[in-house]
Design a protein around this motif. Structure first.
Motif, PDB file in Angstrom:
ATOM      1  N   ALA A   1      -6.603  -5.327  -3.638  1.00 24.36           N
ATOM      2  CA  ALA A   1      -6.530  -5.000  -2.377  1.00 24.36           C
ATOM      3  C   ALA A   1      -7.472  -5.235  -1.292  1.00 24.36           C
ATOM      4  O   ALA A   1      -7.356  -5.337  -0.222  1.00 24.36           O
ATOM      5  CB  ALA A   1      -6.290  -3.246  -2.360  1.00 24.36           C
ATOM      6  N   VAL A   2      -8.688  -5.011  -1.778  1.00 22.90           N
ATOM      7  CA  VAL A   2      -9.701  -5.435  -0.978  1.00 22.90           C
ATOM      8  C   VAL A   2      -9.771  -6.779  -0.458  1.00 22.90           C
ATOM      9  O   VAL A   2      -9.957  -7.082   0.846  1.00 22.90           O
ATOM     10  CB  VAL A   2     -11.084  -5.235  -1.780  1.00 22.90           C
ATOM     11  CG1 VAL A   2     -12.332  -5.413  -1.016  1.00 22.90           C
ATOM     12  CG2 VAL A   2     -11.243  -3.660  -2.048  1.00 22.90           C
TER      13      VAL A   2
ATOM     14  N   ASP B   1      -4.385  -3.875  -8.419  1.00 20.77           N
ATOM     15  CA  ASP B   1      -5.634  -3.188  -8.596  1.00 20.77           C
ATOM     16  C   ASP B   1      -6.471  -3.201  -7.437  1.00 20.77           C
ATOM     17  O   ASP B   1      -6.264  -4.010  -6.226  1.00 20.77           O
ATOM     18  CB  ASP B   1      -6.629  -3.731  -9.593  1.00 20.77           C
ATOM     19  CG  ASP B   1      -6.983  -5.238  -9.501  1.00 20.77           C
ATOM     20  OD1 ASP B   1      -6.981  -5.599  -8.486  1.00 20.77           O
ATOM     21  OD2 ASP B   1      -7.253  -6.029 -10.455  1.00 20.77           O
ATOM     22  N   GLU B   2      -7.720  -2.515  -7.080  1.00 23.20           N
ATOM     23  CA  GLU B   2      -8.248  -2.186  -6.008  1.00 23.20           C
ATOM     24  C   GLU B   2      -8.871  -3.387  -5.610  1.00 23.20           C
ATOM     25  O   GLU B   2      -8.939  -3.517  -4.272  1.00 23.20           O
ATOM     26  CB  GLU B   2      -9.387  -0.899  -6.245  1.00 23.20           C
ATOM     27  CG  GLU B   2     -10.061  -0.661  -4.914  1.00 23.20           C
ATOM     28  CD  GLU B   2     -10.813   0.501  -5.002  1.00 23.20           C
ATOM     29  OE1 GLU B   2     -11.655   0.927  -4.348  1.00 23.20           O
ATOM     30  OE2 GLU B   2     -10.646   1.225  -5.959  1.00 23.20           O
TER      31      GLU B   2
ATOM     32  N   PRO C   1      -7.171   1.968  -1.111  1.00 28.01           N
ATOM     33  CA  PRO C   1      -5.900   2.003  -1.118  1.00 28.01           C
ATOM     34  C   PRO C   1      -5.178   3.169  -2.011  1.00 28.01           C
ATOM     35  O   PRO C   1      -3.792   3.290  -1.868  1.00 28.01           O
ATOM     36  CB  PRO C   1      -5.531   0.709  -1.853  1.00 28.01           C
ATOM     37  CG  PRO C   1      -6.806   0.491  -2.837  1.00 28.01           C
ATOM     38  CD  PRO C   1      -7.998   1.140  -2.219  1.00 28.01           C
ATOM     39  N   ALA C   2      -5.769   3.776  -2.597  1.00 29.16           N
ATOM     40  CA  ALA C   2      -5.245   4.961  -3.706  1.00 29.16           C
ATOM     41  C   ALA C   2      -4.540   5.928  -2.866  1.00 29.16           C
ATOM     42  O   ALA C   2      -3.307   6.467  -3.482  1.00 29.16           O
ATOM     43  CB  ALA C   2      -6.423   5.516  -4.539  1.00 29.16           C
TER      44      ALA C   2
ATOM     45  N   TYR D   1       0.248  -2.758  -5.025  1.00 32.58           N
ATOM     46  CA  TYR D   1      -0.852  -3.713  -4.348  1.00 32.58           C
ATOM     47  C   TYR D   1      -1.988  -4.181  -5.526  1.00 32.58           C
ATOM     48  O   TYR D   1      -2.491  -4.984  -5.266  1.00 32.58           O
ATOM     49  CB  TYR D   1      -2.010  -2.844  -3.321  1.00 32.58           C
ATOM     50  CG  TYR D   1      -2.201  -1.745  -3.792  1.00 32.58           C
ATOM     51  CD1 TYR D   1      -3.569  -1.908  -4.744  1.00 32.58           C
ATOM     52  CD2 TYR D   1      -1.720  -0.312  -3.652  1.00 32.58           C
ATOM     53  CE1 TYR D   1      -3.972  -0.738  -5.382  1.00 32.58           C
ATOM     54  CE2 TYR D   1      -2.458   0.652  -4.182  1.00 32.58           C
ATOM     55  CZ  TYR D   1      -3.476   0.643  -4.858  1.00 32.58           C
ATOM     56  OH  TYR D   1      -4.064   1.753  -5.427  1.00 32.58           O
TER      57      TYR D   1
ATOM     58  N   LEU E   1     -10.877  -1.423   4.877  1.00 28.96           N
ATOM     59  CA  LEU E   1     -10.396  -0.806   4.029  1.00 28.96           C
ATOM     60  C   LEU E   1     -11.204   0.444   3.685  1.00 28.96           C
ATOM     61  O   LEU E   1     -10.733   1.377   2.876  1.00 28.96           O
ATOM     62  CB  LEU E   1      -9.821  -1.588   2.681  1.00 28.96           C
ATOM     63  CG  LEU E   1      -9.026  -1.032   1.712  1.00 28.96           C
ATOM     64  CD1 LEU E   1      -7.648  -1.255   2.575  1.00 28.96           C
ATOM     65  CD2 LEU E   1      -8.737  -2.136   0.562  1.00 28.96           C
ATOM     66  N   THR E   2     -12.335   0.475   4.291  1.00 29.29           N
ATOM     67  CA  THR E   2     -13.499   1.604   3.667  1.00 29.29           C
ATOM     68  C   THR E   2     -13.049   2.597   4.742  1.00 29.29           C
ATOM     69  O   THR E   2     -12.505   2.550   5.596  1.00 29.29           O
ATOM     70  CB  THR E   2     -14.832   1.033   3.775  1.00 29.29           C
ATOM     71  OG1 THR E   2     -15.011   0.525   5.140  1.00 29.29           O
ATOM     72  CG2 THR E   2     -15.275   0.027   2.660  1.00 29.29           C
TER      73      THR E   2
ATOM     74  N   LEU F   1       0.886  -1.323   0.115  1.00 30.68           N
ATOM     75  CA  LEU F   1       0.035   0.091  -0.030  1.00 30.68           C
ATOM     76  C   LEU F   1       0.790   1.100  -0.166  1.00 30.68           C
ATOM     77  O   LEU F   1       0.521   2.260  -0.742  1.00 30.68           O
ATOM     78  CB  LEU F   1      -0.910   0.084   1.360  1.00 30.68           C
ATOM     79  CG  LEU F   1      -1.954  -1.011   1.266  1.00 30.68           C
ATOM     80  CD1 LEU F   1      -2.771  -1.093   2.509  1.00 30.68           C
ATOM     81  CD2 LEU F   1      -3.193  -0.887   0.209  1.00 30.68           C
TER      82      LEU F   1
END
Length: 609
Positions: free
Chosen positions: A360-361, A356-357, A478-479, A354, A371-372, A349
């Protein structure tokens, strides 16, 4: 002369026993039973080796006459053997009862006297001299020496065979050794069951406390509290250790405690240590090092143990230390594996690697990390770690051990405040990602308080070892984590560059200082000298205060406030401002001039000019 059959049987038996302290214990335990919190009333009580006083009532020993050394009658008889010379006596062991006719030294009174001193020196339990065969009486001074050394000295008539004296004693000694072996096996079995059942440190400490009826404390190699059980809170040090989750530094770094700990570690087994009342250690205690692969992983302390159960305490603590070592190794491996997985995700991260999203999720869900919402990235840096390790002449193994403990302590503080945080190590830094959820109000004070706790924890653990803590503004994952990491790293690099240590700062806090960090030192120096050089030179030559006057005026924003800050009359302040304008040829009413001077003052402070 020698009783060969007894020597063979008992010698083989003793070789199979674990080393233990030779102290009386009457705590009963059947080797086929599990331990209970109190000693069962059975015939399988731990049989102690006989004392000299008890031996005097058995077999041929009843015919012996006590000549001197009555102060040592409570010495334990661990072995019986026939000797003839002081050289033979020197090969003895603690607790040996030695028998002699004095044949080789019958004409050497000095050697007979030396025999008493030699036996006392090696810790023998007593000396029996048979009279009438080669010597008819003890030499002058021998009884006085025995009294002085509290070494029981007996004479025996020549018609009494050695075997009449030795046989009942050896039988009793063999029974004592057999009892000790059964106790040791039962203790070993009980603690082995704890390991096989997967019990943790709390259960091990409780079992040891119940077995001994004593207070037990288990600490790691840095004296962080791992477990405790049993006993009272009469000992001040124990109360403080439990309250502070570890031994206080004032105790740990005491020279007397350091010497004692080195002795315990070198001994590699349980030792009784004295009280240190001045440090709150009001009771003597038994301390056992926890060893694995020639490395001390921690210590077990027992106090308030029953005086007649010390031998059980030594046996139990040796076994407990072994299973605690196994538990600690297991915990370390599990924690390392978990930390590795969580640390890898956090590192991905922070580096933006990581994937794509969706990936990561999935990883966050697997690790139980929410992660939210919003998150804050915290980075903890050791201030000047390289110079610290060089100054302390640390080996690579010591450095790695230090880093492990550093990570553990920072992780402990973080997890107490944010249970679901991700924590990982990166070189000399520790990274932590804190989940805030949807509510970010009040986040900065909470994170700043966390940073202060980390600083205090590290300072308490290792005085002189400081850290700086940087943290980001709330961001999304994660962005946003990788950019937050760059910002926080920039903050910490700025602190390092300008020599600021032991800080807790946010990425938004540095302002102009952060911008100045991107400018080379020579350009900053030239800027500061161009705007402040004449003024600084004036103060140097005349011991003046014009630079500080300018600083107060620019920071206060107006003359009256600046005069109050400097504790001078407003007219004095106006005069000084006029002189500043004359010397620097600067218009203090011009906004850009004031900005340049304020930046120059900031550079002066950062570069310590």
């Amino acid at each position: 002369m020698w009783s060969h059959w007894a020597g063979y049987v008992l010698g083989a038996h003793r070789a199979s026993l674990p080393p233990t302290k030779k102290v009386t214990s009457f705590l009963g335990l059947n080797a086929n039973q599990k331990m209970t919190t109190t000693a069962p009333e059975t015939a399988d009580r731990l049989i102690p080796a006989p004392t000299v006083r008890e031996a005097m009532r058995q077999g041929g020993f009843r015919e012996a006459e006590l000549i001197a050394g009555s102060g040592g009658l409570d010495r334990r008889v661990e072995w019986v053997r026939v000797i003839e010379t002081p050289e033979t006596a020197r090969k003895g062991r603690t607790g040996d009862l030695l028998l002699t006719t004095a044949y080789p030294i019958r004409d050497d009174p000095a050697a007979q006297l030396e025999l008493v001193a030699t036996i006392a020196e090696v810790g023998g339990s007593g000396l029996v001299v048979k009279l009438g065969m080669y010597v008819d009486q003890l030499p002058d001074g021998m009884a006085e020496a025995a009294d002085r050394l509290d070494l029981p000295l007996f004479t025996l008539r020549q018609e009494i065979p050695w075997v009449d004296l030795m046989e009942p004693l050896l039988e009793r000694i063999i029974n004592a050794e057999h009892s000790r072996l059964k106790q040791s096996m039962a203790i070993h079995r009980r603690f082995t069951e704890l390991v096989l059942d997967g019990k943790g440190l709390d259960e091990i400490a409780k079992t040891l406390a119940d077995l001994l009826g004593s207070a037990v404390v288990v600490e790691d190699a840095t004296f962080h509290l791992l477990a405790h059980a049993g006993g009272s809170d009469i000992d001040k040090h124990r109360r403080e250790t439990i309250a502070r989750h570890g031994t206080p530094p004032r105790v740990l770094y005491d020279p007397g405690i350091q010497r004692m700990l080195r002795e315990v570690a070198n001994h590699r087994g349980p030792m009784k240590v004295p009280a240190f009342p001045r440090l709150g250690m009001d009771r003597e205690r038994i301390i056992a090092p926890i060893y694995a692969a020639n490395q001390v992983l921690g210590y077990i302390s027992v106090l308030d143990h029953p005086p007649d159960a010390e031998e059980i305490a030594f046996m139990a603590m040796e076994n407990a230390a072994t299973v605690v070592a196994m538990a600690l190794i297991k915990e370390r491996e599990v924690a390392a594996a978990e930390s590795s997985v969580r640390g890898e995700f956090l590192d991905d991260l922070a580096q933006g690697s990581y994937g794509d999203e969706a990936a990561a999720v999935r990883r966050a869900r697997h690790l139980g990390y929410p992660l939210t919402g919003h998150h804050v990235l915290v980075v903890v840096d050791v201030d000047g770690f390289s110079s610290f390790s060089r100054g302390k002449q640390l080996t690579e193994e010591m450095i790695q051990s230090l880093k492990r403990e550093y990570l553990r302590r920072v992780s402990g503080v973080v997890k107490r405040n944010f249970q679901r945080a991700l924590v990982g190590a990166r070189s000399d830094s520790v990274l932590a990602l804190l989940p805030l959820g949807v509510e970010v109000d009040g986040a900065e004070p909470r994170v700043r308080a966390l940073g202060q706790q980390i600083r205090e924890s590290i300072a308490e653990w290792k005085p002189g070892f400081t850290v700086s803590v940087g943290f980001s503004a709330p961001t999304v994952a994660p962005a946003g984590i990788s950019s937050a990491h760059r910002e926080v790293r920039s903050v910490l690099e700025t602190l390092t560059r300008f020599g600021r240590r032991d800080q807790v700062v946010s990425a938004n806090e540095l302002g102009v200082t952060g911008l100045l960090a991107s400018v080379a030192d020579d350009r900053l120096l030239d800027f500061a000298r161009r705007h402040l050089g004449p003024l600084a030179e004036h103060d140097r030559r005349r011991n003046g205060e014009l630079v500080e006057t300018l600083r107060a005026y620019l920071e206060a924003g107006e003359q009256q406030a600046a005069a109050r800050r400097l504790k001078v009359h407003p007219n004095t302040l106006r005069y000084r401002l006029d002189r500043i304008g004359e010397i620097t040829d600067a218009d203090l009413n011009d906004p850009e001039t004031r900005l340049n001077l304020a930046v120059a003052l900031r550079v002066q402070g950062l570069l310590d000019l």
